[in-house]
Write a protein that holds these residues in place. Structure first.
Motif, PDB file in Angstrom:
ATOM      1  N   GLY A  78       0.934  -1.032   0.015  1.00 44.40           N
ATOM      2  CA  GLY A  78      -0.034   0.135   0.033  1.00 44.40           C
ATOM      3  C   GLY A  78       0.807   1.293  -0.048  1.00 44.40           C
ATOM      4  N   ILE A  79       2.210   1.169   0.151  1.00 44.35           N
ATOM      5  CA  ILE A  79       3.209   2.344   0.185  1.00 44.35           C
ATOM      6  C   ILE A  79       3.496   2.382  -1.245  1.00 44.35           C
ATOM      7  CG2 ILE A  79       5.123   3.448   1.200  1.00 44.35           C
ATOM      8  CD1 ILE A  79       2.803   3.092   3.280  1.00 44.35           C
ATOM      9  N   GLN A  80       3.279   3.661  -1.764  1.00 39.43           N
ATOM     10  CA  GLN A  80       3.539   3.858  -3.055  1.00 39.43           C
ATOM     11  C   GLN A  80       4.948   4.137  -3.235  1.00 39.43           C
ATOM     12  OE1 GLN A  80       1.296   6.945  -4.167  1.00 39.43           O
ATOM     13  NE2 GLN A  80      -0.757   5.840  -4.162  1.00 39.43           N
ATOM     14  N   GLN A  81       5.542   3.665  -4.666  1.00 42.28           N
ATOM     15  CA  GLN A  81       6.982   3.861  -4.859  1.00 42.28           C
ATOM     16  C   GLN A  81       7.294   5.277  -4.943  1.00 42.28           C
ATOM     17  OE1 GLN A  81       9.396   1.415  -5.571  1.00 42.28           O
ATOM     18  NE2 GLN A  81      11.007   3.231  -5.239  1.00 42.28           N
ATOM     19  N   GLY A  82       6.551   6.099  -5.296  1.00 43.72           N
ATOM     20  CA  GLY A  82       6.766   7.809  -4.921  1.00 43.72           C
ATOM     21  C   GLY A  82       6.997   8.081  -3.696  1.00 43.72           C
ATOM     22  N   VAL A  83       6.519   7.541  -2.657  1.00 49.91           N
ATOM     23  CA  VAL A  83       6.534   7.832  -1.189  1.00 49.91           C
ATOM     24  C   VAL A  83       8.077   7.490  -1.032  1.00 49.91           C
ATOM     25  CG1 VAL A  83       5.929   7.338   1.129  1.00 49.91           C
ATOM     26  CG2 VAL A  83       4.067   7.760  -0.613  1.00 49.91           C
ATOM     27  N   MET A  84       8.545   6.157  -1.435  1.00 54.02           N
ATOM     28  CA  MET A  84       9.502   5.760  -1.094  1.00 54.02           C
ATOM     29  C   MET A  84      10.664   6.496  -1.720  1.00 54.02           C
ATOM     30  SD  MET A  84       9.870   2.939   0.835  1.00 54.02           S
ATOM     31  CE  MET A  84      11.603   2.240   0.445  1.00 54.02           C
ATOM     32  N   ASP A  85      10.641   6.972  -2.944  1.00 60.91           N
ATOM     33  CA  ASP A  85      11.636   7.762  -3.611  1.00 60.91           C
ATOM     34  C   ASP A  85      11.694   9.335  -2.750  1.00 60.91           C
ATOM     35  OD1 ASP A  85      12.064   5.817  -5.578  1.00 60.91           O
ATOM     36  OD2 ASP A  85      10.547   6.828  -7.056  1.00 60.91           O
ATOM     37  N   ARG A  86      10.640   9.709  -2.471  1.00 58.63           N
ATOM     38  CA  ARG A  86      10.760  10.910  -1.790  1.00 58.63           C
ATOM     39  C   ARG A  86      11.145  10.666  -0.391  1.00 58.63           C
ATOM     40  NH1 ARG A  86       5.552  14.762   0.053  1.00 58.63           N
ATOM     41  NH2 ARG A  86       6.876  16.258   1.064  1.00 58.63           N
ATOM     42  N   LEU A  87      11.129   9.493   0.309  1.00 59.80           N
ATOM     43  CA  LEU A  87      11.835   9.242   1.561  1.00 59.80           C
ATOM     44  C   LEU A  87      13.341   9.177   1.337  1.00 59.80           C
ATOM     45  CD1 LEU A  87      11.211   8.444   4.485  1.00 59.80           C
ATOM     46  CD2 LEU A  87      10.912   6.091   3.859  1.00 59.80           C
ATOM     47  N   ARG A  88      13.598   8.389   0.481  1.00 59.06           N
ATOM     48  CA  ARG A  88      15.192   8.149   0.073  1.00 59.06           C
ATOM     49  C   ARG A  88      15.890   9.422  -0.321  1.00 59.06           C
ATOM     50  NH1 ARG A  88      14.261   4.625  -3.679  1.00 59.06           N
ATOM     51  NH2 ARG A  88      14.448   2.965  -2.452  1.00 59.06           N
ATOM     52  N   HIS A  89      14.952  10.353  -0.879  1.00 57.97           N
ATOM     53  CA  HIS A  89      15.840  11.614  -1.303  1.00 57.97           C
ATOM     54  C   HIS A  89      15.650  12.826  -0.287  1.00 57.97           C
ATOM     55  CE1 HIS A  89      17.061   9.989  -4.940  1.00 57.97           C
ATOM     56  NE2 HIS A  89      15.769   9.763  -5.268  1.00 57.97           N
ATOM     57  N   GLY A  90      15.071  12.515   1.201  1.00 56.81           N
ATOM     58  CA  GLY A  90      15.176  13.260   2.205  1.00 56.81           C
ATOM     59  C   GLY A  90      13.832  14.424   1.961  1.00 56.81           C
ATOM     60  N   GLY A  91      12.916  13.952   1.236  1.00 57.84           N
ATOM     61  CA  GLY A  91      11.782  14.868   0.936  1.00 57.84           C
ATOM     62  C   GLY A  91      10.765  15.119   1.984  1.00 57.84           C
ATOM     63  N   TYR A  92      10.983  14.473   3.140  1.00 54.69           N
ATOM     64  CA  TYR A  92      10.250  14.553   4.331  1.00 54.69           C
ATOM     65  C   TYR A  92      11.077  15.327   5.458  1.00 54.69           C
ATOM     66  CZ  TYR A  92       6.866  11.574   2.194  1.00 54.69           C
ATOM     67  OH  TYR A  92       6.131  10.651   1.198  1.00 54.69           O
ATOM     68  N   PRO A  93      10.570  16.139   6.370  1.00 47.53           N
ATOM     69  CA  PRO A  93      11.556  16.968   7.289  1.00 47.53           C
ATOM     70  C   PRO A  93      11.976  15.871   8.368  1.00 47.53           C
ATOM     71  CG  PRO A  93       9.136  17.401   7.380  1.00 47.53           C
ATOM     72  CD  PRO A  93       9.112  16.572   6.264  1.00 47.53           C
ATOM     73  N   VAL A  94      13.081  16.054   8.955  1.00 49.53           N
ATOM     74  CA  VAL A  94      13.483  15.278  10.123  1.00 49.53           C
ATOM     75  C   VAL A  94      12.736  15.624  11.183  1.00 49.53           C
ATOM     76  CG1 VAL A  94      15.489  14.435  11.497  1.00 49.53           C
ATOM     77  CG2 VAL A  94      15.931  14.978   9.107  1.00 49.53           C
TER      78      VAL A  94
END
Length: 197
Positions: A78-94
């Motif tokens: 259920g977790i989309q690949q786009g979410v994974m890519d954004r997570l991997r590239h630091g697209g979410y704040p720490v």
């Protein structure tokens, strides 16, 4: 009979003069005595007293070692690949970070459940775990990294994790995305209803 007497004389010639040990010195010295309990004994005591909540589910028996230059990645259905890519590239704040560099494995095993539980209870979604990465597959940082890859999927709160980008620590750090708590889901539903009018 002469053969055994001859062997006895040869033995005495090789060994030399033998004196019995004095009383009190007839035991081997095992080194200095520890003043208090060892770290392992303290950990067992704490675990027996119930101080290791959540730690029991994390096995430290066997782990498949992850090669040091391979990135970590995991996502639940259920977790989309786009979410994974954004997570991997630091697209979410720490929102929080856990530093495990140069810490013993047992200490990391105790710290991880408490950190994830507290982050989830405070409605944090993206956290960073800094663990380091060695150049050898069996180096302590890489062993810890391998255990994290084994431990993180066992937490229901963890939706996904991925090795960080170079700017956030590279293969020596891992982004973790936590699922929303019920409180956060209710607040989100309420906001959406207000928008609809």
């Amino acid at each position: 009979m002469t053969q055994s007497r001859h062997d006895d004389l040869d033995f005495r010639a090789l060994v030399g003069e033998v004196r019995p040990l004095r009383r009190g010195t007839d035991r081997a010295d095992a080194g200095r005595r520890h003043a208090g309990p060892s770290e392992a004994q303290l950990a067992r005591r704490e675990s027996a007293a119930g101080g290791d909540e959540g730690c029991d589910m994390l096995s430290d028996d066997f782990v498949d070692l992850v090669p040091p230059f391979d990135p970590l990645a995991f996502r639940r259905d259920g977790i989309q690949q786009g979410v994974m890519d954004r997570l991997r590239h630091g697209g979410y704040p720490v929102q929080a970070s856990l530093h495990l560099l140069r810490r013993p494995l047992e200490e990391c095993r105790r710290a991880l459940p408490a950190f994830l539980r507290e982050a989830w209870e405070h409605d944090l979604r993206s956290v960073l775990i800094i663990h380091g990465r060695g150049r050898e597959i069996d180096s302590p940082p890489n062993v810890l990294r391998s255990y994290l890859a084994k431990w993180l999927p066992t937490f229901d709160e963890v939706q996904a994790f991925a090795s960080a980008g170079q700017a956030d620590g590279g293969l020596g750090a891992t982004w973790v995305m936590l699922r929303k708590s019920e409180r956060a889901r209710a607040a989100n539903r309420e906001r959406q209803q207000k928008r609809r009018g």
